[in-house]
Design an enzyme around this catalytic site. Sequence first.
Site, PDB file in Angstrom:
ATOM      1  N   PHE A 123       0.858  -1.179   0.000  1.00  0.00           N
ATOM      2  CA  PHE A 123       0.000   0.000   0.000  1.00  0.00           C
ATOM      3  C   PHE A 123       0.896   1.232   0.000  1.00  0.00           C
ATOM      4  O   PHE A 123       1.742   1.386   0.881  1.00  0.00           O
ATOM      5  CB  PHE A 123      -0.891  -0.023   1.251  1.00  0.00           C
ATOM      6  CG  PHE A 123      -1.714   1.205   1.449  1.00  0.00           C
ATOM      7  CD1 PHE A 123      -2.768   1.490   0.591  1.00  0.00           C
ATOM      8  CD2 PHE A 123      -1.442   2.091   2.491  1.00  0.00           C
ATOM      9  CE1 PHE A 123      -3.539   2.632   0.761  1.00  0.00           C
ATOM     10  CE2 PHE A 123      -2.201   3.232   2.671  1.00  0.00           C
ATOM     11  CZ  PHE A 123      -3.258   3.507   1.811  1.00  0.00           C
ATOM     12  N   ASN A 129       7.221  14.229   0.367  1.00  0.00           N
ATOM     13  CA  ASN A 129       6.751  15.505   0.945  1.00  0.00           C
ATOM     14  C   ASN A 129       5.333  15.438   1.482  1.00  0.00           C
ATOM     15  O   ASN A 129       4.724  16.472   1.759  1.00  0.00           O
ATOM     16  CB  ASN A 129       6.856  16.615  -0.109  1.00  0.00           C
ATOM     17  CG  ASN A 129       8.298  16.914  -0.435  1.00  0.00           C
ATOM     18  OD1 ASN A 129       9.116  17.146   0.466  1.00  0.00           O
ATOM     19  ND2 ASN A 129       8.641  16.829  -1.709  1.00  0.00           N
ATOM     20  N   GLU A 363       0.803   4.396  10.998  1.00  0.00           N
ATOM     21  CA  GLU A 363      -0.662   4.449  11.239  1.00  0.00           C
ATOM     22  C   GLU A 363      -1.060   5.786  11.870  1.00  0.00           C
ATOM     23  O   GLU A 363      -2.002   5.850  12.655  1.00  0.00           O
ATOM     24  CB  GLU A 363      -1.131   3.282  12.129  1.00  0.00           C
ATOM     25  CG  GLU A 363      -1.048   1.919  11.472  1.00  0.00           C
ATOM     26  CD  GLU A 363      -2.049   1.698  10.330  1.00  0.00           C
ATOM     27  OE1 GLU A 363      -3.066   2.420  10.275  1.00  0.00           O
ATOM     28  OE2 GLU A 363      -1.794   0.831   9.485  1.00  0.00           O
ATOM     29  N   THR A 365       1.135   9.339  13.331  1.00  0.00           N
ATOM     30  CA  THR A 365       2.068   9.495  14.458  1.00  0.00           C
ATOM     31  C   THR A 365       1.279   9.759  15.750  1.00  0.00           C
ATOM     32  O   THR A 365       0.108  10.145  15.708  1.00  0.00           O
ATOM     33  CB  THR A 365       3.032  10.681  14.229  1.00  0.00           C
ATOM     34  OG1 THR A 365       2.265  11.895  14.283  1.00  0.00           O
ATOM     35  CG2 THR A 365       3.762  10.581  12.896  1.00  0.00           C
TER      36      THR A 365
HETATM   37  C1  LIG Z   1       9.045   1.320   8.487  1.00  0.00           C
HETATM   38  C2  LIG Z   1       7.945   2.143   7.909  1.00  0.00           C
HETATM   39  C3  LIG Z   1       6.930   1.523   7.188  1.00  0.00           C
HETATM   40  C4  LIG Z   1       5.928   2.289   6.598  1.00  0.00           C
HETATM   41  N1  LIG Z   1       5.006   1.679   5.802  1.00  0.00           N
HETATM   42  C5  LIG Z   1       4.192   2.441   5.030  1.00  0.00           C
HETATM   43  C6  LIG Z   1       3.387   1.855   3.996  1.00  0.00           C
HETATM   44  O1  LIG Z   1       3.394   0.635   3.786  1.00  0.00           O
HETATM   45  N2  LIG Z   1       2.647   2.672   3.207  1.00  0.00           N
HETATM   46  C7  LIG Z   1       2.617   4.039   3.386  1.00  0.00           C
HETATM   47  O2  LIG Z   1       1.913   4.721   2.652  1.00  0.00           O
HETATM   48  N3  LIG Z   1       3.358   4.619   4.380  1.00  0.00           N
HETATM   49  C8  LIG Z   1       4.148   3.870   5.179  1.00  0.00           C
HETATM   50  N4  LIG Z   1       4.943   4.462   6.144  1.00  0.00           N
HETATM   51  C9  LIG Z   1       4.903   5.906   6.304  1.00  0.00           C
HETATM   52  C10 LIG Z   1       4.339   6.369   7.638  1.00  0.00           C
HETATM   53  O3  LIG Z   1       2.957   6.185   7.690  1.00  0.00           O
HETATM   54  C11 LIG Z   1       4.760   7.848   7.808  1.00  0.00           C
HETATM   55  O4  LIG Z   1       6.158   7.836   8.089  1.00  0.00           O
HETATM   56  C12 LIG Z   1       4.009   8.577   8.876  1.00  0.00           C
HETATM   57  O5  LIG Z   1       2.683   8.782   8.468  1.00  0.00           O
HETATM   58  C13 LIG Z   1       4.620   9.938   9.211  1.00  0.00           C
HETATM   59  O6  LIG Z   1       4.876  10.685   8.063  1.00  0.00           O
HETATM   60  P1  LIG Z   1       6.334  11.349   7.864  1.00  0.00           P
HETATM   61  O7  LIG Z   1       7.328  10.276   8.076  1.00  0.00           O
HETATM   62  O8  LIG Z   1       6.345  12.063   6.575  1.00  0.00           O
HETATM   63  O9  LIG Z   1       6.467  12.384   9.058  1.00  0.00           O
HETATM   64  P2  LIG Z   1       5.909  13.931   9.087  1.00  0.00           P
HETATM   65  O10 LIG Z   1       4.451  13.929   8.770  1.00  0.00           O
HETATM   66  O11 LIG Z   1       6.807  14.787   8.288  1.00  0.00           O
HETATM   67  O12 LIG Z   1       6.105  14.235  10.622  1.00  0.00           O
HETATM   68  C14 LIG Z   1       7.332  14.643  11.215  1.00  0.00           C
HETATM   69  C15 LIG Z   1       7.072  15.006  12.666  1.00  0.00           C
HETATM   70  O13 LIG Z   1       6.155  16.110  12.738  1.00  0.00           O
HETATM   71  C16 LIG Z   1       5.018  15.769  13.516  1.00  0.00           C
HETATM   72  N5  LIG Z   1       3.838  16.431  12.949  1.00  0.00           N
HETATM   73  C17 LIG Z   1       3.397  16.424  11.659  1.00  0.00           C
HETATM   74  N6  LIG Z   1       2.262  17.135  11.554  1.00  0.00           N
HETATM   75  C18 LIG Z   1       1.983  17.598  12.789  1.00  0.00           C
HETATM   76  C19 LIG Z   1       0.923  18.406  13.343  1.00  0.00           C
HETATM   77  N7  LIG Z   1      -0.096  18.843  12.591  1.00  0.00           N
HETATM   78  N8  LIG Z   1       0.977  18.684  14.660  1.00  0.00           N
HETATM   79  C20 LIG Z   1       1.984  18.210  15.450  1.00  0.00           C
HETATM   80  N9  LIG Z   1       2.995  17.465  14.994  1.00  0.00           N
HETATM   81  C21 LIG Z   1       2.988  17.144  13.690  1.00  0.00           C
HETATM   82  C22 LIG Z   1       4.928  14.244  13.415  1.00  0.00           C
HETATM   83  O14 LIG Z   1       4.186  13.703  14.501  1.00  0.00           O
HETATM   84  C23 LIG Z   1       6.392  13.850  13.447  1.00  0.00           C
HETATM   85  O15 LIG Z   1       6.841  13.846  14.766  1.00  0.00           O
HETATM   86  C24 LIG Z   1       5.910   3.699   6.789  1.00  0.00           C
HETATM   87  C25 LIG Z   1       6.923   4.310   7.533  1.00  0.00           C
HETATM   88  C26 LIG Z   1       7.938   3.564   8.076  1.00  0.00           C
HETATM   89  C27 LIG Z   1       9.036   4.277   8.811  1.00  0.00           C
END
Ligand SMILES: Cc1cc2nc3c(=O)[nH]c(=O)nc-3n(C[C@H](O)[C@H](O)[C@H](O)COP(=O)(O)OP(=O)(O)OC[C@H]3O[C@@H](n4cnc5c(N)ncnc54)[C@H](O)[C@@H]3O)c2cc1C
Length: 391
Positions: A123, A129, A363, A365
């Site tokens: 998925f 970004n 799922e 943060t």
């Molecule tokens: C091992 C692994 C497997 C994964 N598997 C999948 C997958 O199969 N498919 C898929 O689509 N995705 C997958 N993901 C992605 C995962 O769902 C995202 O990493 C997650 O949703 C966070 O997005 P980001 O990493 O861009 O962090 P960002 O959204 O950039 O967040 C960075 C920091 O800012 C904080 N933050 C962001 N917005 C806010 C707000 N409004 N208020 C306060 N704090 C905020 C966050 O909590 C975090 O601490 C996976 C990630 C990993 C690491």
Amino acid sequence: MDFNLTEEQQLLKKNVGNFAREELAPMVREIDEKGGFSWELWRKLAEMGIQGLIGPEEYGGAGVDSLLTQVMVIEELSRYDFSSAANIVSNWAIIRKLVNDGKEDHKARYLSGLINGEIVGSFAQTEPNAGSDVASLRTTARPEDGYYVINGEKCFVTQAGEAEFTIVVVRTSSEKGKNAISALLVEKDRPGYIIGKKEDKLGFRGSTTRTLAFDDCRVPASNLLGDEGKGLKMSLKSLAIGRVLTAAQALGQAQAALDESIKYAKERVQFGRTIGSFQLIQGMIADMAIHLESARLLTYYAAWLRDNDQSYAMYASMAKTLATDVAMKAGVDAVQIYGGYGFMRDYPVEGIMRNVKITQIYEGTNQIQRLIIARELLGEKRSFRELYGQK
Ligand SMILES: Cc1cc2nc3c(=O)[nH]c(=O)nc-3n(C[C@H](O)[C@H](O)[C@H](O)COP(=O)(O)OP(=O)(O)OC[C@H]3O[C@@H](n4cnc5c(N)ncnc54)[C@H](O)[C@@H]3O)c2cc1C
């Protein structure tokens, strides 16, 4: 704590626990060191019927809808092998998407294989970004002569490269907002489906995580899942279940941290006494147990609410946040109880600390969960994008 489980549920929990301890646990270290999805373990899980637990019976599944039963299975798997538990949750999510929104042809092509463990799916929603801010995703799918032409880049895709197909969340219209987002099923052999770099991860190393790119990748319009423009709604629909099952992954690892801490505290001797006789160590163990049982109760409650047709989304977020924070602390404290040995890869607790970190991130943060909970409690109905300034 048996939470009034039926005899059948208790037996299933026991059998899964025994299986995970005997069949999976001995392979965890090697897979963790190597890094990547193990088809060997996947086949063992299939022999136990785990992939098919939630699948429809007509495709060879066991048709178990109870979320509480699913939670217990994931918890027991995770207690001995975090990656297998997390891989199963991701496989179940794909099965659910196909069952709920797939066309008959998609179901006929893939459900049996997903259920009997012959194939996996993936998925892809997250982009370099666009993580928490899903609605800002940029991958496009342009309708053209009965096809969609996909262009863009996805990251952190669990099982990309192993998967037979990927459900890709795309922008099908240039309009702003959530109604421009759709989900497409993209087979791995389509020209323009580009499998990218394999990530080297801190934990959850028994899975393969890669980037995916789409370069004029054409799929028939019939590969649309559900209705055009409803992709985000579909993603949101399955989020609460995913969050409760993420809590279950964390509970299993927190239980392992507690088990290992008790064992070591009874064995390790310093100052002529076992370290378990020191009150500061006792306090850490007692706190670990208090927090674990509280998180377990909340997780089971969230699952019970769902199984009894009651509103449970906020409880799913609460369970996810509490259980994953509790497991993270349990992992760190277990390393502390092991002292210097806890820092070594030869001992089991540093792996718990590395694995559970991801449960606080995927799922949604834990920061996002807290916003969801607060928004619900404050009666705030506006979207995050409106709340945080981006219209
Ligand atoms: C091992 C692994 C497997 C994964 N598997 C999948 C997958 O199969 N498919 C898929 O689509 N995705 C997958 N993901 C992605 C995962 O769902 C995202 O990493 C997650 O949703 C966070 O997005 P980001 O990493 O861009 O962090 P960002 O959204 O950039 O967040 C960075 C920091 O800012 C904080 N933050 C962001 N917005 C806010 C707000 N409004 N208020 C306060 N704090 C905020 C966050 O909590 C975090 O601490 C996976 C990630 C990993 C690491």
